[in-house]
Design a protein around this motif. Structure first.
Motif, PDB file in Angstrom:
ATOM      1  N   ARG A  95       0.850  -1.204   0.000  1.00 51.07           N
ATOM      2  CA  ARG A  95       0.000   0.000   0.000  1.00 51.07           C
ATOM      3  C   ARG A  95       0.877   1.241   0.000  1.00 51.07           C
ATOM      4  O   ARG A  95       1.911   1.288   0.651  1.00 51.07           O
ATOM      5  N   GLY A  96       0.476   2.221  -0.764  1.00 44.74           N
ATOM      6  CA  GLY A  96       1.245   3.453  -0.880  1.00 44.74           C
ATOM      7  C   GLY A  96       2.333   3.394  -1.937  1.00 44.74           C
ATOM      8  O   GLY A  96       3.078   4.354  -2.108  1.00 44.74           O
ATOM      9  N   THR A  97       2.399   2.287  -2.682  1.00 47.16           N
ATOM     10  CA  THR A  97       3.439   2.141  -3.716  1.00 47.16           C
ATOM     11  C   THR A  97       2.886   2.285  -5.124  1.00 47.16           C
ATOM     12  O   THR A  97       3.617   2.066  -6.084  1.00 47.16           O
ATOM     13  N   GLY A  98       1.604   2.619  -5.245  1.00 49.02           N
ATOM     14  CA  GLY A  98       1.021   2.828  -6.566  1.00 49.02           C
ATOM     15  C   GLY A  98       0.223   1.665  -7.117  1.00 49.02           C
ATOM     16  O   GLY A  98      -0.299   1.749  -8.226  1.00 49.02           O
ATOM     17  N   VAL A  99       0.100   0.578  -6.363  1.00 49.60           N
ATOM     18  CA  VAL A  99      -0.631  -0.590  -6.863  1.00 49.60           C
ATOM     19  C   VAL A  99      -2.105  -0.260  -7.072  1.00 49.60           C
ATOM     20  O   VAL A  99      -2.670  -0.530  -8.135  1.00 49.60           O
ATOM     21  N   GLY A 100      -2.750   0.320  -6.073  1.00 46.86           N
ATOM     22  CA  GLY A 100      -4.172   0.652  -6.185  1.00 46.86           C
ATOM     23  C   GLY A 100      -4.439   1.615  -7.331  1.00 46.86           C
ATOM     24  O   GLY A 100      -5.352   1.407  -8.140  1.00 46.86           O
ATOM     25  N   ARG A 101      -3.637   2.660  -7.415  1.00 43.74           N
ATOM     26  CA  ARG A 101      -3.795   3.631  -8.504  1.00 43.74           C
ATOM     27  C   ARG A 101      -3.626   2.949  -9.859  1.00 43.74           C
ATOM     28  O   ARG A 101      -4.418   3.182 -10.784  1.00 43.74           O
TER      29      ARG A 101
END
Length: 148
Positions: A95-101
């Protein structure tokens, strides 16, 4: 060194990775699904049909680290179909590494390629970390969901 994120459609050989990620997603929302639902959902993700759900997996360093499910459907508000982004999950250490985006943007690209009117989704009001991302890449229209 960390490899770039790879996103691709769910394949038959992904069942174990998909089950692990979707199980973790369900646990995040403090719910479960029967094995019949797991089997049916995975089969639907592999089916080819306009209104079947679709799924994408995100991989980093050859490890499945995220998933998204989305469904296109008709609407009374446009002549084009719309896209419901139903499930989005990223393993906690990513989380916070760009996976969701990246997963959301991949769904946006699929929707654009299909000329869908829009992409929408729901999240729980307590999901503050995800909402920080969602508020940057989408609009909250203020609707409250009711269910039977």
């Amino acid at each position: 060194m960390s490899q770039p994120l790879q996103i691709r459609a769910v394949e038959a050989s992904d069942e174990a990775n998909w089950r692990r990620l979707w199980g973790d997603y369900l646990a995040f929302y403090q719910t479960t699904a029967s094995d019949a639902v797991y089997q049916s959902t995975f089969a639907r993700l592999l089916a080819d049909g306009e209104f079947e759900p679709s799924g994408l997996l995100a991989f980093r360093n050859n490890e499945a680290v995220g998933l998204v499910h989305y469904i296109q459907h008709r609407t009374c508000w446009d002549t084009r179909n719309v896209c419901y982004l139903q499930d989005l999950y990223c393993v906690s250490r990513q989380r916070g590494t760009g996976v969701g985006r990246a997963l959301i943007e991949a769904v946006y690209a699929k929707a654009d390629a299909l000329d869908l009117a829009n992409v929408y989704w729901l999240t729980h009001e307590s999901n503050q970390n995800a909402r920080l991302l969602y508020d940057r890449i989408a609009r909250n229209l203020g609707f409250i969901r009711y269910t039977r």
